[in-house]
Design an enzyme around this catalytic site. Sequence first.
Site, PDB file in Angstrom:
ATOM      1  N   GLY A  18      39.738  27.257  47.537  1.00 35.38           N
ATOM      2  CA  GLY A  18      38.399  27.178  46.956  1.00 35.38           C
ATOM      3  C   GLY A  18      37.268  27.514  47.901  1.00 35.38           C
ATOM      4  O   GLY A  18      36.128  27.077  47.681  1.00 35.38           O
ATOM      5  N   SER A  19      37.520  28.332  48.924  1.00 40.38           N
ATOM      6  CA  SER A  19      36.403  28.634  49.832  1.00 40.38           C
ATOM      7  C   SER A  19      35.370  29.542  49.156  1.00 40.38           C
ATOM      8  O   SER A  19      34.161  29.387  49.394  1.00 40.38           O
ATOM      9  CB  SER A  19      36.909  29.253  51.142  1.00 40.38           C
ATOM     10  OG  SER A  19      37.431  30.541  50.930  1.00 40.38           O
ATOM     11  N   MET A  97      45.109  32.382  40.463  1.00 41.66           N
ATOM     12  CA  MET A  97      46.277  33.238  40.635  1.00 41.66           C
ATOM     13  C   MET A  97      47.163  33.292  39.384  1.00 41.66           C
ATOM     14  O   MET A  97      48.378  33.385  39.487  1.00 41.66           O
ATOM     15  CB  MET A  97      47.081  32.760  41.860  1.00 41.66           C
ATOM     16  CG  MET A  97      46.262  32.743  43.141  1.00 41.66           C
ATOM     17  SD  MET A  97      45.389  34.297  43.515  1.00 41.66           S
ATOM     18  CE  MET A  97      46.689  35.185  44.347  1.00 41.66           C
ATOM     19  N   LEU A 100      45.590  36.349  32.967  1.00 44.47           N
ATOM     20  CA  LEU A 100      45.038  35.794  31.729  1.00 44.47           C
ATOM     21  C   LEU A 100      45.478  36.627  30.523  1.00 44.47           C
ATOM     22  O   LEU A 100      45.694  37.842  30.641  1.00 44.47           O
ATOM     23  CB  LEU A 100      43.513  35.775  31.823  1.00 44.47           C
ATOM     24  CG  LEU A 100      42.968  34.887  32.949  1.00 44.47           C
ATOM     25  CD1 LEU A 100      41.516  35.215  33.238  1.00 44.47           C
ATOM     26  CD2 LEU A 100      43.141  33.416  32.605  1.00 44.47           C
ATOM     27  N   ASN A 114      35.620  38.465  38.818  1.00 46.93           N
ATOM     28  CA  ASN A 114      36.685  38.077  39.749  1.00 46.93           C
ATOM     29  C   ASN A 114      36.387  38.661  41.119  1.00 46.93           C
ATOM     30  O   ASN A 114      35.732  39.693  41.225  1.00 46.93           O
ATOM     31  CB  ASN A 114      38.023  38.632  39.242  1.00 46.93           C
ATOM     32  CG  ASN A 114      39.183  38.282  40.168  1.00 46.93           C
ATOM     33  OD1 ASN A 114      39.300  37.143  40.628  1.00 46.93           O
ATOM     34  ND2 ASN A 114      40.040  39.251  40.455  1.00 46.93           N
ATOM     35  N   HIS A 116      38.402  40.096  44.495  1.00 50.81           N
ATOM     36  CA  HIS A 116      39.724  40.577  44.879  1.00 50.81           C
ATOM     37  C   HIS A 116      39.669  41.069  46.327  1.00 50.81           C
ATOM     38  O   HIS A 116      38.718  41.765  46.708  1.00 50.81           O
ATOM     39  CB  HIS A 116      40.142  41.720  43.941  1.00 50.81           C
ATOM     40  CG  HIS A 116      41.510  42.224  44.241  1.00 50.81           C
ATOM     41  ND1 HIS A 116      42.655  41.531  43.899  1.00 50.81           N
ATOM     42  CD2 HIS A 116      41.933  43.349  44.878  1.00 50.81           C
ATOM     43  CE1 HIS A 116      43.714  42.205  44.308  1.00 50.81           C
ATOM     44  NE2 HIS A 116      43.307  43.309  44.896  1.00 50.81           N
ATOM     45  N   ASP A 152      42.896  43.521  37.770  1.00 46.50           N
ATOM     46  CA  ASP A 152      41.999  44.056  38.817  1.00 46.50           C
ATOM     47  C   ASP A 152      41.444  45.438  38.467  1.00 46.50           C
ATOM     48  O   ASP A 152      41.264  46.287  39.333  1.00 46.50           O
ATOM     49  CB  ASP A 152      42.723  44.101  40.181  1.00 46.50           C
ATOM     50  CG  ASP A 152      43.232  42.734  40.604  1.00 46.50           C
ATOM     51  OD1 ASP A 152      42.562  41.735  40.312  1.00 46.50           O
ATOM     52  OD2 ASP A 152      44.311  42.663  41.210  1.00 46.50           O
ATOM     53  N   ALA A 180      33.682  38.068  54.534  1.00 46.44           N
ATOM     54  CA  ALA A 180      32.889  39.034  53.754  1.00 46.44           C
ATOM     55  C   ALA A 180      32.828  38.604  52.281  1.00 46.44           C
ATOM     56  O   ALA A 180      31.787  38.748  51.626  1.00 46.44           O
ATOM     57  CB  ALA A 180      33.493  40.429  53.883  1.00 46.44           C
ATOM     58  N   GLU A 181      33.922  38.055  51.764  1.00 44.78           N
ATOM     59  CA  GLU A 181      33.936  37.577  50.372  1.00 44.78           C
ATOM     60  C   GLU A 181      32.858  36.517  50.164  1.00 44.78           C
ATOM     61  O   GLU A 181      32.178  36.487  49.133  1.00 44.78           O
ATOM     62  CB  GLU A 181      35.309  36.991  50.013  1.00 44.78           C
ATOM     63  CG  GLU A 181      36.423  38.015  49.983  1.00 44.78           C
ATOM     64  CD  GLU A 181      37.772  37.410  49.608  1.00 44.78           C
ATOM     65  OE1 GLU A 181      37.820  36.556  48.712  1.00 44.78           O
ATOM     66  OE2 GLU A 181      38.785  37.792  50.217  1.00 44.78           O
TER      67      GLU A 181
HETATM   68  C1  GAR Z   1      40.589  35.105  48.262  1.00 48.46           C
HETATM   69  O1  GAR Z   1      40.864  35.955  49.333  1.00 48.46           O
HETATM   70  C2  GAR Z   1      40.525  35.904  46.975  1.00 48.46           C
HETATM   71  O2  GAR Z   1      39.948  37.166  47.119  1.00 48.46           O
HETATM   72  C3  GAR Z   1      41.994  36.008  46.635  1.00 48.46           C
HETATM   73  O3  GAR Z   1      42.519  34.753  46.934  1.00 48.46           O
HETATM   74  C4  GAR Z   1      41.766  34.157  48.006  1.00 48.46           C
HETATM   75  C5  GAR Z   1      41.304  32.801  47.541  1.00 48.46           C
HETATM   76  O4  GAR Z   1      40.710  32.105  48.596  1.00 48.46           O
HETATM   77  N1  GAR Z   1      42.175  36.334  45.252  1.00 48.46           N
HETATM   78  C6  GAR Z   1      43.164  37.093  44.817  1.00 48.46           C
HETATM   79  O5  GAR Z   1      44.042  37.543  45.529  1.00 48.46           O
HETATM   80  C7  GAR Z   1      43.145  37.343  43.314  1.00 48.46           C
HETATM   81  N2  GAR Z   1      44.056  38.343  42.966  1.00 48.46           N
HETATM   82  P1  GAR Z   1      39.801  30.839  48.280  1.00 48.46           P
HETATM   83  O6  GAR Z   1      40.608  29.908  47.359  1.00 48.46           O
HETATM   84  O7  GAR Z   1      39.588  30.209  49.629  1.00 48.46           O
HETATM   85  O8  GAR Z   1      38.550  31.314  47.644  1.00 48.46           O
END
Ligand code: GAR
Length: 197
Positions: A18-19, A97, A100, A114, A116, A152, A180-181
């Site tokens: 959940g970051s 993950m 849907l 979303n 990715h 995606d 970066a996310e």
């Molecule tokens: C993140 O890197 C996100 O982009 C990826 O899972 C991680 C979740 O981290 N998502 C996917 O791969 C979706 N296909 P988080 O729980 O710390 O946000």
Amino acid sequence: MTSTADRVRVAVLISGTGSNMAALIDEGQKPGASFEVVLVVANRPHAGGLAIAEAKEVKALAIDHQPFGADRAAHEAEIQRLLIQHDIQLVALAGYMRVLTPGFVQGWRGRMINIHPSLLPLYPGLDTHARAIAAGDSEGGCTVHQVTEGVDEGEILGQIAVPILHDDTPDSLAQRVLAAEHRLYPQVLSELCRTLD
Ligand code: GAR
């Protein structure tokens, strides 16, 4: 300044740490924000992000997918019930993950996004960083996109590229992309919520 009443009511769906969810909550709690995260739903009861959301005073609930077996639609119906109950206007997937069903996706068309961990359309699906390194790419990155039926595949709303270093491992690259996310997702969601009807 945007009053709380004017803010788009956002739910974040998570499966784990959940970051990204935390970054979205923080952005939505800033003065003048265009949205507010009012609900977090996890498909795993022990998802670490649930406690983080609660600590930030956001309602956090788990709808465990396991008792539903292969019946994805029944699991999603429980999530949908929560989304309606909390007057949710936009759904943000953040490390959610599970694929849907088309019915759920269609119901939220244009209002479900979303993040990715790749520069889509490169590397949809899993193991994105290992695939980018194996291909000899000079950069990886992250993408925020609309959610459509194809995995995606929806319209790209924003991307940040991250250089791949010669000694990068999938884990070291993942760490820099994740940073970066945390910049990209709040920014894109803020912009989208300023333009929603
Ligand atoms: C993140 O890197 C996100 O982009 C990826 O899972 C991680 C979740 O981290 N998502 C996917 O791969 C979706 N296909 P988080 O729980 O710390 O946000």
